[in-house]
Design a protein around this motif. Structure first.
Motif, PDB file in Angstrom:
ATOM      1  N   SER A 129       0.765  -0.888  -0.074  1.00 39.91           N
ATOM      2  CA  SER A 129      -0.085   0.074  -0.119  1.00 39.91           C
ATOM      3  C   SER A 129       0.949   1.258  -0.036  1.00 39.91           C
ATOM      4  O   SER A 129       1.549   1.663   1.128  1.00 39.91           O
ATOM      5  CB  SER A 129      -1.030  -0.043   1.370  1.00 39.91           C
ATOM      6  N   ASN A 130       0.790   1.908  -1.053  1.00 39.43           N
ATOM      7  CA  ASN A 130       1.602   3.149  -1.350  1.00 39.43           C
ATOM      8  C   ASN A 130       0.804   4.393  -0.806  1.00 39.43           C
ATOM      9  O   ASN A 130       0.495   5.155  -1.782  1.00 39.43           O
ATOM     10  CB  ASN A 130       2.217   3.373  -2.592  1.00 39.43           C
ATOM     11  N   THR A 131       0.270   4.427   0.356  1.00 40.15           N
ATOM     12  CA  THR A 131      -0.561   5.402   0.821  1.00 40.15           C
ATOM     13  C   THR A 131      -0.015   6.409   1.931  1.00 40.15           C
ATOM     14  O   THR A 131       1.262   5.745   2.570  1.00 40.15           O
ATOM     15  CB  THR A 131      -2.009   5.039   1.064  1.00 40.15           C
ATOM     16  N   SER A 132      -0.651   7.396   2.282  1.00 41.25           N
ATOM     17  CA  SER A 132      -0.097   8.262   3.172  1.00 41.25           C
ATOM     18  C   SER A 132      -0.565   7.796   4.637  1.00 41.25           C
ATOM     19  O   SER A 132      -0.438   8.320   5.563  1.00 41.25           O
ATOM     20  CB  SER A 132      -0.800   9.724   3.030  1.00 41.25           C
ATOM     21  N   ARG A 133      -1.254   6.437   4.552  1.00 38.28           N
ATOM     22  CA  ARG A 133      -1.767   6.324   5.965  1.00 38.28           C
ATOM     23  C   ARG A 133      -1.425   4.508   6.261  1.00 38.28           C
ATOM     24  O   ARG A 133      -1.556   4.077   7.181  1.00 38.28           O
ATOM     25  CB  ARG A 133      -3.302   5.633   5.805  1.00 38.28           C
ATOM     26  N   HIS A 134      -0.336   4.169   5.301  1.00 40.49           N
ATOM     27  CA  HIS A 134      -0.041   2.701   5.339  1.00 40.49           C
ATOM     28  C   HIS A 134       1.605   2.567   5.499  1.00 40.49           C
ATOM     29  O   HIS A 134       2.578   3.410   4.825  1.00 40.49           O
ATOM     30  CB  HIS A 134      -0.122   1.682   4.473  1.00 40.49           C
ATOM     31  N   LEU A 135       2.248   1.908   6.436  1.00 36.73           N
ATOM     32  CA  LEU A 135       3.502   1.714   6.684  1.00 36.73           C
ATOM     33  C   LEU A 135       3.767   0.006   6.674  1.00 36.73           C
ATOM     34  O   LEU A 135       2.673  -0.594   6.937  1.00 36.73           O
ATOM     35  CB  LEU A 135       4.186   2.296   8.074  1.00 36.73           C
ATOM     36  N   ALA A 136       4.897  -0.331   6.437  1.00 37.41           N
ATOM     37  CA  ALA A 136       5.264  -1.805   6.394  1.00 37.41           C
ATOM     38  C   ALA A 136       5.521  -2.319   7.760  1.00 37.41           C
ATOM     39  O   ALA A 136       5.503  -3.199   8.221  1.00 37.41           O
ATOM     40  CB  ALA A 136       6.267  -1.962   5.516  1.00 37.41           C
ATOM     41  N   GLU A 137       6.296  -1.172   8.625  1.00 39.90           N
ATOM     42  CA  GLU A 137       6.374  -1.521  10.033  1.00 39.90           C
ATOM     43  C   GLU A 137       5.762  -0.446  10.687  1.00 39.90           C
ATOM     44  O   GLU A 137       6.152   1.031  10.581  1.00 39.90           O
ATOM     45  CB  GLU A 137       8.004  -1.356  10.098  1.00 39.90           C
ATOM     46  N   PHE A 138       4.782  -0.462  11.593  1.00 40.31           N
ATOM     47  CA  PHE A 138       4.171   0.613  12.348  1.00 40.31           C
ATOM     48  C   PHE A 138       4.041  -0.053  13.868  1.00 40.31           C
ATOM     49  O   PHE A 138       4.357  -1.309  14.254  1.00 40.31           O
ATOM     50  CB  PHE A 138       3.083   0.797  11.729  1.00 40.31           C
ATOM     51  N   TRP A 139       3.508   0.690  14.737  1.00 41.03           N
ATOM     52  CA  TRP A 139       3.492   0.410  16.145  1.00 41.03           C
ATOM     53  C   TRP A 139       1.791   0.394  16.541  1.00 41.03           C
ATOM     54  O   TRP A 139       1.304   1.388  15.948  1.00 41.03           O
ATOM     55  CB  TRP A 139       4.201   1.499  17.060  1.00 41.03           C
TER      56      TRP A 139
ATOM     57  N   MET B  85      -0.242  16.345  10.644  1.00 41.86           N
ATOM     58  CA  MET B  85       0.524  16.016   9.585  1.00 41.86           C
ATOM     59  C   MET B  85      -0.196  15.317   8.681  1.00 41.86           C
ATOM     60  O   MET B  85      -1.156  14.424   8.953  1.00 41.86           O
ATOM     61  CB  MET B  85       1.672  15.150  10.026  1.00 41.86           C
ATOM     62  N   GLU B  86       0.088  15.273   7.405  1.00 35.23           N
ATOM     63  CA  GLU B  86      -0.649  14.592   6.224  1.00 35.23           C
ATOM     64  C   GLU B  86      -0.091  13.214   5.982  1.00 35.23           C
ATOM     65  O   GLU B  86      -0.683  12.318   5.501  1.00 35.23           O
ATOM     66  CB  GLU B  86      -0.385  15.450   5.022  1.00 35.23           C
ATOM     67  N   ASN B  87       1.281  12.989   6.121  1.00 38.51           N
ATOM     68  CA  ASN B  87       1.750  11.600   5.612  1.00 38.51           C
ATOM     69  C   ASN B  87       2.396  10.825   6.866  1.00 38.51           C
ATOM     70  O   ASN B  87       3.370  11.243   7.296  1.00 38.51           O
ATOM     71  CB  ASN B  87       2.878  11.780   4.556  1.00 38.51           C
ATOM     72  N   ILE B  88       1.890   9.576   6.759  1.00 30.30           N
ATOM     73  CA  ILE B  88       2.317   8.766   8.108  1.00 30.30           C
ATOM     74  C   ILE B  88       3.885   8.637   8.012  1.00 30.30           C
ATOM     75  O   ILE B  88       4.433   8.099   8.893  1.00 30.30           O
ATOM     76  CB  ILE B  88       1.567   7.402   8.009  1.00 30.30           C
ATOM     77  N   ARG B  89       4.482   8.857   6.875  1.00 32.27           N
ATOM     78  CA  ARG B  89       5.964   8.702   6.454  1.00 32.27           C
ATOM     79  C   ARG B  89       7.014   9.598   7.534  1.00 32.27           C
ATOM     80  O   ARG B  89       7.830   9.738   7.658  1.00 32.27           O
ATOM     81  CB  ARG B  89       6.515   8.583   5.028  1.00 32.27           C
ATOM     82  N   ASP B  90       6.079  10.812   7.629  1.00 29.51           N
ATOM     83  CA  ASP B  90       6.569  11.754   8.310  1.00 29.51           C
ATOM     84  C   ASP B  90       6.528  11.893  10.112  1.00 29.51           C
ATOM     85  O   ASP B  90       6.591  12.839  10.605  1.00 29.51           O
ATOM     86  CB  ASP B  90       6.178  13.139   7.719  1.00 29.51           C
ATOM     87  N   VAL B  91       5.761  10.878  10.473  1.00 31.34           N
ATOM     88  CA  VAL B  91       5.509  10.594  11.759  1.00 31.34           C
ATOM     89  C   VAL B  91       6.055   9.507  12.681  1.00 31.34           C
ATOM     90  O   VAL B  91       5.980   9.087  13.610  1.00 31.34           O
ATOM     91  CB  VAL B  91       3.930  10.793  12.132  1.00 31.34           C
ATOM     92  N   ILE B  92       7.061   9.059  11.848  1.00 36.40           N
ATOM     93  CA  ILE B  92       7.936   7.949  12.466  1.00 36.40           C
ATOM     94  C   ILE B  92       9.201   8.230  12.038  1.00 36.40           C
ATOM     95  O   ILE B  92       9.382   8.539  10.900  1.00 36.40           O
ATOM     96  CB  ILE B  92       7.506   6.434  12.040  1.00 36.40           C
ATOM     97  N   PRO B  93      10.183   8.116  12.867  1.00 38.36           N
ATOM     98  CA  PRO B  93      11.484   8.611  12.699  1.00 38.36           C
ATOM     99  C   PRO B  93      12.243   7.706  11.326  1.00 38.36           C
ATOM    100  O   PRO B  93      13.055   8.488  10.430  1.00 38.36           O
ATOM    101  CB  PRO B  93      12.563   8.432  13.784  1.00 38.36           C
TER     102      PRO B  93
END
Ligand code: 4AD
Ligand code: MG
Length: 457
Positions: A229-239, A439-447
């Protein structure tokens, strides 16, 4: 001894600090050379604001020092706190000694410019924590983690740890990363664990084991999903935070989830004011007001069936057409939360077909005791359910979903030995950070975000 800048700029009574000798350390944000003296803006990450430091031209080796005082350089400065004539801060530091710890090339340092795009900053994840936005995100993230433990501990939940390496696919989506030491996967019995293993997509099934002994537990750990999922709400590794409660039904589950979200929002409103004001000003106008509203008002509640009716009547053309039985898309979820309810909404009683095997069947034979919480801007932030505690129904569901009974023998035994009604949910921690910062993109809220094609740093 070193003083953190936070303790200077956020002192209860800053006038009491006037005349005090302090030593501060940090990274230089900007330098303004005023010929006979220079202003340094120093940031140590303890708080958003910089400490203004005045370096007098009369100090020994002034010219040499000044040439090394560049954006990005690190320094330890000792001096006296004085009342600042400027209107932006109450105090500033008059330097007595300036010691450069690490120089920083003014030509090469990538963070010279005031504003960079978030896309560019992702390519320099080793330096982006030094930006205002990323610093604020990380401080709010830390506060939310603390709030999470506070909330559940206060309610008598025990913090439990569930495995990251697992043989079972909790969500049944098959979107798991394989964990192996083999170069040839043909014979899994030769693998490290003697069977195929994966990175967990959820700690829930193990959480249920622990809840059926300790009553109320929660996990807070890394979760892995190999969905492309190349979206602003999905990560491959999240908490994910996953509470699990014995002797609880869907109603108790909803109550806990709403209270937890509101607790987190109130906590950051109280403890992260400066950072949230920054987000309100530069990232989402009206953020503080939105969060205050979330903290103060009960969430809306709709059944899936009601939501489908609303969506079908909506004066809006959706990309994915709506009919009873579909899995709601992000556009539908956002319409419900953003435009229809204008606040977080709890959706319950989804069709059994689109939900995981472990959810408790409702009496109508069509729906399950599931609940998702949808919030404006993001869509789903929480997914949960009451669990199927009746062994015959569960066996049936496992077969229906095409799963192997033998893989779930222990999960079934929990229903054989002292089964009780129980319920829980999962909250995506990064989605909570998005929600509270604007913030808009999930990639910017995990270091260090992991997403398709990106596992750098
Ligand atoms: O809805 P999900 O898949 O639910 C579960 O995993 C259950 N086992 C939870 C439970 O009942 N204990 O995931 C829960 C939440 C979602 O609502 C979403 O916030 C987040 O996890 N999430 C993701 N966050 C970031 N990236 C992804 N790829 C995510 N997938 C789910
Ligand atoms: Mg879900």
């Amino acid at each position: 001894m070193r003083t953190k800048i936070k303790h200077i700029l956020h002192a209860q009574q800053s006038s009491l600090l006037i005349g005090r000798q302090v030593t501060v350390s940090g990274w230089i944000r900007t330098v303004r050379d005023q010929k006979s003296f220079a202003f340094i803006e120093l940031n140590d990450g303890s708080t958003l604001a910089n400490l203004q430091i005045v370096v007098d031209g009369a100090l020994p080796a002034y010219t040499e020092t000044l040439s090394q005082l560049t954006t990005g350089a690190s320094a330890t400065i000792t001096g006296t706190l004085v009342a600042s004539p400027g209107k932006n801060q109450a105090l500033e530091l008059k330097a007595d000694t300036v010691r450069i710890l690490g120089t920083c090339s003014a030509e090469k340092y990538p963070l010279q410019k005031k504003r960079h795009s978030f896309e560019f900053l992702r390519t320099i994840a080793h330096l982006r924590p030094r930006t205002n936005t990323q610093g604020a995100v990380l401080r709010v993230r830390s506060a939310l983690a603390h709030a999470t433990h506070l909330f559940f501990q206060q309610r008598g939940f025990y913090y439990v740890q569930t495995p990251l390496i697992t043989g079972s696919d909790c969500e049944g989506g098959g979107e798991m990363f394989r964990v192996t030491t083999l170069s040839d996967l043909k014979d899994p019995s030769k693998d490290f664990f003697g069977k195929p293993t994966y990175l967990t997509v959820s700690g829930q099934l193990e959480g249920e084991i622990l809840a059926l002994a300790l009553s109320d537990v929660y996990t807070f750990g890394p979760t892995f999903r190999a969905e492309n999922s190349n979206t602003s709400r999905h990560l491959a590794e999240f908490w994910m935070i996953e509470p699990e409660m014995a002797f609880a039904d869907l109603k108790a589950d909803m109550e806990c989830a709403q209270s937890y979200l509101q607790f987190c929002v109130r906590y950051v409103l109280e403890h992260c004011r400066e950072d949230l004001e920054f987000f309100d000003k530069f990232i989402e106008n009206g953020l503080l007001q939105r969060l205050q509203h979330v903290a103060d008002s009960p969430f809306a509640h709709l059944t899936y069936t009601q939501a489908v009716e609303i969506l079908r009547k909506a004066p809006k053309q959706f990309e994915f057409p709506v009919e009873w039985g579909i899995d709601l898309q992000s556009e539908h979820e956002r319409y419900l939360a953003e435009e229809h309810c204008k606040q977080p909404v709890i959706l319950t009683d989804y069709p059994a077909e689109i939900k995981a095997f472990y959810m408790r069947a409702n009496d109508d034979g069509k729906t399950v005791a599931a609940m998702d919480i949808l919030v404006p801007k993001i869509g789903e932030i929480i997914g949960g359910s009451q669990r199927e505690e009746r062994i015959d129904r569960l066996e049936h569901k496992i077969a229906e979903h095409g799963l192997n009974r033998s893989d779930y023998w222990w999960y079934l035994e929990l229903r054989e030995y002292g089964s009780v009604p129980h319920a829980g949910f999962g909250l995506g921690f990064e989605r909570l950070v998005l929600f509270t910062t604007g913030m808009e993109n999930i990639r910017d809220v995990i270091p260090f975000p992991r997403y398709p094609g990106h596992a750098d740093f």
